[in-house]
Write a protein that holds these residues in place. Sequence first.
Motif, PDB file in Angstrom:
ATOM      1  N   PHE A  27      -6.887  15.916   7.947  1.00  0.00           N
ATOM      2  CA  PHE A  27      -6.162  17.175   7.820  1.00  0.00           C
ATOM      3  C   PHE A  27      -5.078  17.367   8.888  1.00  0.00           C
ATOM      4  CE2 PHE A  27     -10.494  18.202   6.103  1.00  0.00           C
ATOM      5  CZ  PHE A  27     -10.117  18.162   4.777  1.00  0.00           C
ATOM      6  N   ASN A  28      -5.133  16.584   9.972  1.00  0.00           N
ATOM      7  CA  ASN A  28      -4.111  16.729  11.020  1.00  0.00           C
ATOM      8  C   ASN A  28      -3.266  15.472  11.215  1.00  0.00           C
ATOM      9  OD1 ASN A  28      -6.158  15.213  12.117  1.00  0.00           O
ATOM     10  ND2 ASN A  28      -6.268  16.333  14.056  1.00  0.00           N
ATOM     11  N   GLY A  29      -3.369  14.515  10.285  1.00  0.00           N
ATOM     12  CA  GLY A  29      -2.483  13.364  10.280  1.00  0.00           C
ATOM     13  C   GLY A  29      -2.629  12.408  11.435  1.00  0.00           C
ATOM     14  N   ASP A  30      -3.810  12.331  12.066  1.00  0.00           N
ATOM     15  CA  ASP A  30      -3.995  11.420  13.197  1.00  0.00           C
ATOM     16  C   ASP A  30      -4.722  10.146  12.802  1.00  0.00           C
ATOM     17  OD1 ASP A  30      -6.538  12.382  12.751  1.00  0.00           O
ATOM     18  OD2 ASP A  30      -6.868  13.101  14.794  1.00  0.00           O
ATOM     19  N   ASN A  31      -4.882   9.915  11.491  1.00  0.00           N
ATOM     20  CA  ASN A  31      -5.558   8.724  10.963  1.00  0.00           C
ATOM     21  C   ASN A  31      -7.022   8.643  11.384  1.00  0.00           C
ATOM     22  OD1 ASN A  31      -3.259   7.613   9.587  1.00  0.00           O
ATOM     23  ND2 ASN A  31      -2.461   6.975  11.583  1.00  0.00           N
ATOM     24  N   ARG A  32      -7.609   9.792  11.667  1.00  0.00           N
ATOM     25  CA  ARG A  32      -9.043   9.882  11.935  1.00  0.00           C
ATOM     26  C   ARG A  32      -9.669  10.772  10.871  1.00  0.00           C
ATOM     27  NH1 ARG A  32      -8.371  11.390  18.369  1.00  0.00           N
ATOM     28  NH2 ARG A  32      -7.584   9.355  19.060  1.00  0.00           N
ATOM     29  N   GLN A  33     -10.869  10.424  10.452  1.00  0.00           N
ATOM     30  CA  GLN A  33     -11.502  11.167   9.370  1.00  0.00           C
ATOM     31  C   GLN A  33     -12.027  12.517   9.865  1.00  0.00           C
ATOM     32  OE1 GLN A  33     -14.400   8.659   7.414  1.00  0.00           O
ATOM     33  NE2 GLN A  33     -12.807   7.638   6.234  1.00  0.00           N
ATOM     34  N   ASP A  34     -11.662  13.563   9.121  1.00  0.00           N
ATOM     35  CA  ASP A  34     -12.127  14.914   9.381  1.00  0.00           C
ATOM     36  C   ASP A  34     -13.092  15.329   8.266  1.00  0.00           C
ATOM     37  OD1 ASP A  34     -10.148  14.949  11.467  1.00  0.00           O
ATOM     38  OD2 ASP A  34      -8.650  15.457   9.953  1.00  0.00           O
ATOM     39  N   LEU A  35     -13.719  16.479   8.438  1.00  0.00           N
ATOM     40  CA  LEU A  35     -14.678  16.987   7.456  1.00  0.00           C
ATOM     41  C   LEU A  35     -14.336  18.415   7.065  1.00  0.00           C
ATOM     42  CD1 LEU A  35     -18.063  15.725   8.962  1.00  0.00           C
ATOM     43  CD2 LEU A  35     -17.023  14.962   6.820  1.00  0.00           C
ATOM     44  N   ALA A  36     -14.528  18.716   5.777  1.00  0.00           N
ATOM     45  CA  ALA A  36     -14.482  20.085   5.268  1.00  0.00           C
ATOM     46  C   ALA A  36     -15.867  20.421   4.746  1.00  0.00           C
ATOM     47  CB  ALA A  36     -13.444  20.230   4.164  1.00  0.00           C
ATOM     48  N   VAL A  37     -16.376  21.597   5.108  1.00  0.00           N
ATOM     49  CA  VAL A  37     -17.729  22.003   4.770  1.00  0.00           C
ATOM     50  C   VAL A  37     -17.678  23.351   4.053  1.00  0.00           C
ATOM     51  CG1 VAL A  37     -20.066  22.389   5.637  1.00  0.00           C
ATOM     52  CG2 VAL A  37     -18.491  20.909   6.916  1.00  0.00           C
ATOM     53  N   ALA A  38     -18.178  23.413   2.828  1.00  0.00           N
ATOM     54  CA  ALA A  38     -18.247  24.668   2.078  1.00  0.00           C
ATOM     55  C   ALA A  38     -19.500  25.415   2.481  1.00  0.00           C
ATOM     56  CB  ALA A  38     -18.243  24.391   0.580  1.00  0.00           C
ATOM     57  N   ASN A  39     -19.332  26.624   3.033  1.00  0.00           N
ATOM     58  CA  ASN A  39     -20.438  27.461   3.481  1.00  0.00           C
ATOM     59  C   ASN A  39     -20.630  28.592   2.470  1.00  0.00           C
ATOM     60  OD1 ASN A  39     -20.588  26.041   6.096  1.00  0.00           O
ATOM     61  ND2 ASN A  39     -18.627  27.042   6.487  1.00  0.00           N
ATOM     62  N   SER A  40     -21.728  28.548   1.712  1.00  0.00           N
ATOM     63  CA  SER A  40     -21.857  29.371   0.511  1.00  0.00           C
ATOM     64  C   SER A  40     -22.498  30.729   0.736  1.00  0.00           C
ATOM     65  CB  SER A  40     -22.663  28.615  -0.551  1.00  0.00           C
ATOM     66  OG  SER A  40     -23.986  28.386  -0.102  1.00  0.00           O
ATOM     67  N   ASP A  41     -22.922  31.035   1.970  1.00  0.00           N
ATOM     68  CA  ASP A  41     -23.542  32.343   2.207  1.00  0.00           C
ATOM     69  C   ASP A  41     -22.567  33.460   1.846  1.00  0.00           C
ATOM     70  OD1 ASP A  41     -25.841  33.897   3.581  1.00  0.00           O
ATOM     71  OD2 ASP A  41     -24.017  34.662   4.529  1.00  0.00           O
ATOM     72  N   GLN A  42     -23.011  34.407   1.025  1.00  0.00           N
ATOM     73  CA  GLN A  42     -22.105  35.433   0.500  1.00  0.00           C
ATOM     74  C   GLN A  42     -21.514  36.311   1.601  1.00  0.00           C
ATOM     75  OE1 GLN A  42     -23.725  37.643  -2.754  1.00  0.00           O
ATOM     76  NE2 GLN A  42     -21.997  39.012  -2.930  1.00  0.00           N
ATOM     77  N   ALA A  43     -22.328  36.617   2.609  1.00  0.00           N
ATOM     78  CA  ALA A  43     -21.852  37.504   3.668  1.00  0.00           C
ATOM     79  C   ALA A  43     -20.959  36.800   4.678  1.00  0.00           C
ATOM     80  CB  ALA A  43     -23.035  38.141   4.384  1.00  0.00           C
TER      81      ALA A  43
END
Length: 618
Positions: free
Chosen positions: A109-125
Motif C-alpha cells: 500500500f505504500n510502494g516500498d516493495n514490502r508486503q502489507d496487510l489489510a484486516v477487515a474488523n467486523s464488529d458493528q460498534a
Amino acid sequence: MMLKHNRIVAIGMILLWSWSAAGVLWAQSKGLFGDIRHVFGGRLATAIVVGDFNGDGKPDWAVANNGDSVSQPGRVSIVLGSGDPCLVQTVVGSFTVGFSPTALAIGDFNGDNRQDLAVANSDQAHSSVSILLGNGDGTFQSASPVQAGLTPRSVAVGDFNGDNRQDMVVVTGVNTVVILLGNGDGTFQAARTVFTGSNPQSVLVTDLNSDDAPDLVVANYDNPQVRPGTVSVLLGRGDGTFPSQKDYSVGRGPTALAAGDLNGDSIPDLVVANLNSDSVSVLLSNGDGTLRAAPNVPVGRGPNSVVIADFDSDGRLDFAVANGMSEEVALLRGRGDGTFQDPLIYWVGRTPRSIAADDFNGDGTLDLMVAITPADASSPDKTVAIVLGEGGGLMQAIQRFAVGAEPLSIAINDFNGDAIPDMAVANSDSGSVSILLGLGNGMFRSAPVVAVDANPVGLISGDFNGDRMADLAVVHPLTQSVLVLLGRGDGTFRMSQRVTVGRQPRALSVADFNQDGVLDLAIADSDLTAGRVFVLLGNGDGTFRMPLTFTAGIAPWSLATGDFNGDMIPDLAVTNAMSDTVSILLGNGNGTLSGPRHFTVGLLPVAIVAGDFDGDGR
C-alpha cells in the motif's frame, strides 16, 4: 460453531485453521494428502493468508485472532516459514488490530516493495479496516484504521484506477461494497460505495472480460431458507468505477469464491462455495464478462471456503473445499473442461477424542481408528470409527462399531493371538473396556466387555508379565489409580494389580525405563497444583513397584516415549495442557528421568505422538 469467512490457501499445501490452531495438510503426490500438522496456536483464529513477509522466498502466514473477550481488540500473528514442513515455524509477533477481525488481504500500500496487510474488523460498534505496513523482516508497524462502511466482512486488493497504486474493495453488512483508492503512501481516499446483492459475504478481484481492468465478484448469501443466493459481477472501467452489475443464481448461502481457468481457454472461471446447499457452483466465463452455469457439484456438509490449484500436477486446475459441518476437506480433481472427478474426502472427524493407526485389513496400508463422542451427551452415536486406507493417502468410507458410553481412549494389540490387530476402548461413562477382535478384513467382532473402575480415561497395551500375550493398563482419575489387566490370549482379561498414583492420573505410556528387559509404565498426573509424572517399574510378573515422581509442566495431559537424544535409553515427552508446553524428560537408564526441558507449543496441548517424521533417523 462455523465461520463464514474461512479461507484455505494453497501453495503446494492446504492451510486450515480452527478456533485455536492453524494446520497444514501437506501434499504427498497426485493430489493426495497426509495428516494435518498443527503449526500455530492462537485465540479464536478466524482468517489466514500466505505471503512472504520477510523476503526470504519462503511462505509465511498471517493469522487473525479475536480478542479474549468482546471488550478486547483482535490481533494478527505472523508465523515465518522455514521452508521445511518438518521444522518448527517461528512466531515473530502479534499485532493489535480492530475488533472481531474476520478477513485478511495482502498488498503493497505504500510502494516500498514490502508486503502489507489489510484486516477487515467486523464488529458493528467498531467497524474498520486495519492497515499494517510491513517492515520487510516479518514485523509490522502499528495498525492504522480506515473507515470502510458498517461491519466489513471481506477485503480484496487491486489497482482499480490504473495509477500503479494498490486499492482496496471491502464487503460490508449493508448490501454494499466500498471502494478505497490508495494514495500510494499507505493512506486512502474517501470511500466510494457500490450497492450489490443481498447480504454479501466475500469479494474477489479478477479480470473476466480480458480488458486489463480489474473486475469484482461478490458472493451474496441472501436468505438461504427462502431462496438461493447470487453472485454479482461488477465490471470495472479501469478508472476506479464499476458501473455495470449482473447477478447469477448459485446455490443456497454462497460464502466464498475462487477464480481460475478451469476449462483451458485462458479466461478466469469461478467456483462458489454454497454453505447451505452442501455444494459448489462452477461458473464458466464467456470471455466478455458474462458467465454460464455448470451443474452444482456436491462436496459435503457446509462448505465455507474454497481454493483453486493444480493439486495433482497434471496441468489442469482442481479445487479443494473445507466443509465446516462435516469437519472434512473435499478435493475435486479437474478434467480440464470445467468438469470434475468425484471428490476425495479427507476427514477430520466429529468431536474425536482419541485416534490410533494400524493395518486392520492386512492390505499393507495404514488405516485409522477414531473414538467418537458427540456434543450431545444423550446421543446414541457413541462409536469407534474405522477409516480404511487404500494407499497413497486415499481412504474408504467410515465403518462404525458400537462400544460403551463416551469412549475416550484406544489401545491396539493382538489380544487373541491370531496375528490380526484388535482394539480395546476405554468407555468413561460406563466404567468398562470394550474389546473388539479384528477379522482381518477391516471388520471387528465384539468380545466380552471388561468391567473396570469408574471413569476410565486412558489405557495402553503391552506384555507386562512376559507370557507373550497382550495385557492392558487402565488409568482412572476418580479412584486415583492404574488398573493392570493380564490377557489370557483369547480376548479376555484378569485383574493383576491396582496401583494408587497421583491426584488426577490422566494418560499412560509404556517403555523399559530401567533397561532390565521388563516393561514399565509412565503416568501423567493432570492435577493443576502438582505438575507431575510417575514411573512404575515393572517386576516382570504383571505387577509394578511404587511410583517414582518427576516434575513436568502445569496439568500434564498426555505422554509419548522415544529416544530423543540418541543414547538408546527411552525418554519421555509430556504435553502440559495449562502451560501450553511440551516437557522432555531424558531417561537415565535406571528408571529415573532428568530434566525437564520445556518447549512452547499451541494452546491447550492434549495429545502427542513421537516418530521419525522427516526420515533422518532421529
